[in-house]
Design a protein around this motif. Sequence first.
Motif, PDB file in Angstrom:
ATOM      1  N   TRP A 173      -7.683  -0.144  -8.583  1.00  0.00           N
ATOM      2  CA  TRP A 173      -9.116  -0.327  -8.842  1.00  0.00           C
ATOM      3  C   TRP A 173      -9.835   1.011  -8.728  1.00  0.00           C
ATOM      4  CZ3 TRP A 173     -10.360  -5.152  -5.311  1.00  0.00           C
ATOM      5  CH2 TRP A 173      -9.669  -6.265  -5.830  1.00  0.00           C
ATOM      6  N   SER A 174     -10.791   1.214  -9.601  1.00  0.00           N
ATOM      7  CA  SER A 174     -11.535   2.480  -9.606  1.00  0.00           C
ATOM      8  C   SER A 174     -12.259   2.708  -8.279  1.00  0.00           C
ATOM      9  CB  SER A 174     -12.537   2.495 -10.760  1.00  0.00           C
ATOM     10  OG  SER A 174     -13.440   1.414 -10.666  1.00  0.00           O
ATOM     11  N   SER A 175     -12.706   1.627  -7.629  1.00  0.00           N
ATOM     12  CA  SER A 175     -13.421   1.772  -6.361  1.00  0.00           C
ATOM     13  C   SER A 175     -12.514   2.286  -5.243  1.00  0.00           C
ATOM     14  CB  SER A 175     -14.044   0.434  -5.948  1.00  0.00           C
ATOM     15  OG  SER A 175     -13.031  -0.558  -5.787  1.00  0.00           O
ATOM     16  N   ARG A 176     -11.191   2.103  -5.372  1.00  0.00           N
ATOM     17  CA  ARG A 176     -10.254   2.544  -4.330  1.00  0.00           C
ATOM     18  C   ARG A 176      -9.595   3.878  -4.663  1.00  0.00           C
ATOM     19  NH1 ARG A 176      -8.820  -0.364  -0.346  1.00  0.00           N
ATOM     20  NH2 ARG A 176      -6.733   0.514  -0.180  1.00  0.00           N
ATOM     21  N   GLN A 177      -9.790   4.358  -5.864  1.00  0.00           N
ATOM     22  CA  GLN A 177      -9.123   5.597  -6.252  1.00  0.00           C
ATOM     23  C   GLN A 177      -9.501   6.797  -5.395  1.00  0.00           C
ATOM     24  OE1 GLN A 177      -9.290   6.317 -10.493  1.00  0.00           O
ATOM     25  NE2 GLN A 177      -8.498   4.273 -10.982  1.00  0.00           N
ATOM     26  N   PRO A 178     -10.796   7.023  -5.067  1.00  0.00           N
ATOM     27  CA  PRO A 178     -11.114   8.173  -4.201  1.00  0.00           C
ATOM     28  C   PRO A 178     -10.447   8.080  -2.829  1.00  0.00           C
ATOM     29  CG  PRO A 178     -13.092   7.365  -5.297  1.00  0.00           C
ATOM     30  CD  PRO A 178     -12.019   6.347  -5.557  1.00  0.00           C
ATOM     31  N   LEU A 179     -10.366   6.861  -2.291  1.00  0.00           N
ATOM     32  CA  LEU A 179      -9.741   6.661  -0.984  1.00  0.00           C
ATOM     33  C   LEU A 179      -8.263   7.023  -1.023  1.00  0.00           C
ATOM     34  CD1 LEU A 179     -10.036   5.580   1.923  1.00  0.00           C
ATOM     35  CD2 LEU A 179      -9.526   3.307   1.021  1.00  0.00           C
ATOM     36  N   LEU A 180      -7.560   6.563  -2.053  1.00  0.00           N
ATOM     37  CA  LEU A 180      -6.131   6.843  -2.163  1.00  0.00           C
ATOM     38  C   LEU A 180      -5.879   8.316  -2.474  1.00  0.00           C
ATOM     39  CD1 LEU A 180      -4.982   3.658  -4.112  1.00  0.00           C
ATOM     40  CD2 LEU A 180      -4.509   4.221  -1.743  1.00  0.00           C
ATOM     41  N   GLN A 181      -6.744   8.903  -3.284  1.00  0.00           N
ATOM     42  CA  GLN A 181      -6.575  10.319  -3.609  1.00  0.00           C
ATOM     43  C   GLN A 181      -6.737  11.185  -2.356  1.00  0.00           C
ATOM     44  OE1 GLN A 181      -9.288  11.801  -6.605  1.00  0.00           O
ATOM     45  NE2 GLN A 181      -7.893  13.455  -7.182  1.00  0.00           N
ATOM     46  N   ALA A 182      -7.724  10.864  -1.532  1.00  0.00           N
ATOM     47  CA  ALA A 182      -7.913  11.609  -0.289  1.00  0.00           C
ATOM     48  C   ALA A 182      -6.737  11.390   0.662  1.00  0.00           C
ATOM     49  CB  ALA A 182      -9.223  11.188   0.371  1.00  0.00           C
ATOM     50  N   ALA A 183      -6.219  10.156   0.702  1.00  0.00           N
ATOM     51  CA  ALA A 183      -5.092   9.859   1.584  1.00  0.00           C
ATOM     52  C   ALA A 183      -3.862  10.670   1.197  1.00  0.00           C
ATOM     53  CB  ALA A 183      -4.784   8.372   1.553  1.00  0.00           C
ATOM     54  N   GLU A 217       0.834  -1.210   0.000  1.00  0.00           N
ATOM     55  CA  GLU A 217       0.000   0.000   0.000  1.00  0.00           C
ATOM     56  C   GLU A 217       0.867   1.257   0.000  1.00  0.00           C
ATOM     57  OE1 GLU A 217      -4.258   0.853   0.019  1.00  0.00           O
ATOM     58  OE2 GLU A 217      -2.983  -0.860  -0.367  1.00  0.00           O
ATOM     59  N   LEU A 218       1.936   1.263   0.795  1.00  0.00           N
ATOM     60  CA  LEU A 218       2.824   2.431   0.818  1.00  0.00           C
ATOM     61  C   LEU A 218       3.543   2.604  -0.517  1.00  0.00           C
ATOM     62  CD1 LEU A 218       4.402   2.253   4.399  1.00  0.00           C
ATOM     63  CD2 LEU A 218       2.711   3.900   3.546  1.00  0.00           C
ATOM     64  N   ALA A 219       3.897   1.499  -1.158  1.00  0.00           N
ATOM     65  CA  ALA A 219       4.555   1.590  -2.469  1.00  0.00           C
ATOM     66  C   ALA A 219       3.612   2.214  -3.500  1.00  0.00           C
ATOM     67  CB  ALA A 219       4.998   0.198  -2.922  1.00  0.00           C
ATOM     68  N   THR A 220       2.334   1.845  -3.431  1.00  0.00           N
ATOM     69  CA  THR A 220       1.353   2.439  -4.343  1.00  0.00           C
ATOM     70  C   THR A 220       1.219   3.937  -4.093  1.00  0.00           C
ATOM     71  OG1 THR A 220       0.094   0.374  -4.476  1.00  0.00           O
ATOM     72  CG2 THR A 220      -1.062   2.392  -5.081  1.00  0.00           C
ATOM     73  N   LEU A 221       1.161   4.323  -2.816  1.00  0.00           N
ATOM     74  CA  LEU A 221       1.065   5.745  -2.482  1.00  0.00           C
ATOM     75  C   LEU A 221       2.306   6.504  -2.940  1.00  0.00           C
ATOM     76  CD1 LEU A 221      -0.484   5.457   1.092  1.00  0.00           C
ATOM     77  CD2 LEU A 221      -1.614   6.414  -0.926  1.00  0.00           C
ATOM     78  N   ASP A 222       3.479   5.914  -2.729  1.00  0.00           N
ATOM     79  CA  ASP A 222       4.727   6.548  -3.177  1.00  0.00           C
ATOM     80  C   ASP A 222       4.724   6.752  -4.692  1.00  0.00           C
ATOM     81  OD1 ASP A 222       5.996   6.921  -0.741  1.00  0.00           O
ATOM     82  OD2 ASP A 222       6.846   4.899  -0.722  1.00  0.00           O
ATOM     83  N   SER A 223       4.304   5.726  -5.424  1.00  0.00           N
ATOM     84  CA  SER A 223       4.279   5.819  -6.890  1.00  0.00           C
ATOM     85  C   SER A 223       3.284   6.864  -7.364  1.00  0.00           C
ATOM     86  CB  SER A 223       3.940   4.449  -7.496  1.00  0.00           C
ATOM     87  OG  SER A 223       4.921   3.494  -7.175  1.00  0.00           O
ATOM     88  N   LEU A 224       2.114   6.897  -6.742  1.00  0.00           N
ATOM     89  CA  LEU A 224       1.122   7.903  -7.111  1.00  0.00           C
ATOM     90  C   LEU A 224       1.650   9.305  -6.828  1.00  0.00           C
ATOM     91  CD1 LEU A 224      -2.157   6.242  -5.765  1.00  0.00           C
ATOM     92  CD2 LEU A 224      -1.640   6.749  -8.155  1.00  0.00           C
ATOM     93  N   LEU A 270      -1.084   2.458 -12.720  1.00  0.00           N
ATOM     94  CA  LEU A 270      -0.656   1.578 -11.627  1.00  0.00           C
ATOM     95  C   LEU A 270      -1.674   0.479 -11.334  1.00  0.00           C
ATOM     96  CD1 LEU A 270       0.753   4.298  -9.216  1.00  0.00           C
ATOM     97  CD2 LEU A 270       2.081   2.660 -10.557  1.00  0.00           C
ATOM     98  N   HIS A 271      -2.727   0.387 -12.161  1.00  0.00           N
ATOM     99  CA  HIS A 271      -3.761  -0.648 -12.031  1.00  0.00           C
ATOM    100  C   HIS A 271      -4.473  -0.576 -10.674  1.00  0.00           C
ATOM    101  CE1 HIS A 271      -2.151  -2.347 -15.718  1.00  0.00           C
ATOM    102  NE2 HIS A 271      -0.951  -2.408 -15.161  1.00  0.00           N
TER     103      HIS A 271
END
Length: 340
Positions: A278-288, A251-258, A275-276
């Motif tokens: 999922w669309s359902s998780r994109q709002p969560l990661l964007q807010a994070a 999860e941290l690697a995904t956040l770092d890459s984003l 980064l593949h």
Amino acid sequence: MRLYPEQLPQHLQGGLSPCYFVYGDEPLLKMEALDLLRRTARAQGFDERHRFDADEGLDWDALFDASQALSLFSRRQIIELALPDKLDKTASDRLRELLRQCHPDLLLLISGPRLNQQQQKSAWFKALAETGPTVAVLSPNPRQLVRLLEQRLRDAGLRAEPDALHWLAHAFEGNLLAAAGEIEKLALLALPQPLTLATLQQQVQPHHHFNPFQLLDPLLQGKVRRACRILLQLRQEGIEAGMLCHLLARELATLDSLQAHLQAGQPFHQAAAALHVWSSRQPLLQAALGRLPAAKLAALGTLLAAADAALADFDDDAAWRWLYALCIGFLDDQPPTILP
């Protein structure tokens, strides 16, 4: 047509469809949905039932023979098929072939695990959705669980005060099957109504249950108190710290890459697609990412590396302490604490 378990009774008032696919990760709700379909089918003359598991050893020809055979004792029959976590090409092809052979005297009840987005885009899932309703049975979130338990108490002739109801949801989060059993026992005790917090704490033994993936979303949402509670419960349930380190590292690697893509000027949704995510998780990661700047992500990575190092030294207690510090580090405006 996509349905949820609570919509199934109303749907069935309009008659049975030739096929139902019940899938998800909540065992009690899945079992109840399938039981309701069986009862409805029996009331309409489906008196014969055959059950198969679509594992590698399934004799598909035997399944097809059963689906086309007419019994001397029953003109209508139910064929139940339990799908595994993954379907190979042979199973996918045979399943679609089976769906094409539906007839009015045959009801297909197909069940399966929770599916990811890629699986829901597969040819076999699309064929199921075209043949009959798909019933998604997912574990309720905390707010949904409160409403669900309130309804189950009402169905059992019970009421609970608000604080007692929320305590009950807290005590059985992730374990609705145990909650249903406790509600049945409470109904037999003839306790004064409404049930109070003190009464429930005296009569009920908590049985909450979490899986490791449930740790991630509260951290990304900044709900650190909830994340810490889940972390401690996971340890009590025997989950290995190494598994959590692996999930958190991913999860941290995904956040770092984003974060790197955004700093390079790339739009978020384009970066997430690359980064593949999922669309359902994109709002969560964007807010994070709005709460977790690059420096904080780097500090969280340092804490995770310390947990990994403790595991390499076979110091499990230290690894759990580092994981707890990592959770605390997700607090807004809270610099991650580096333990001595």
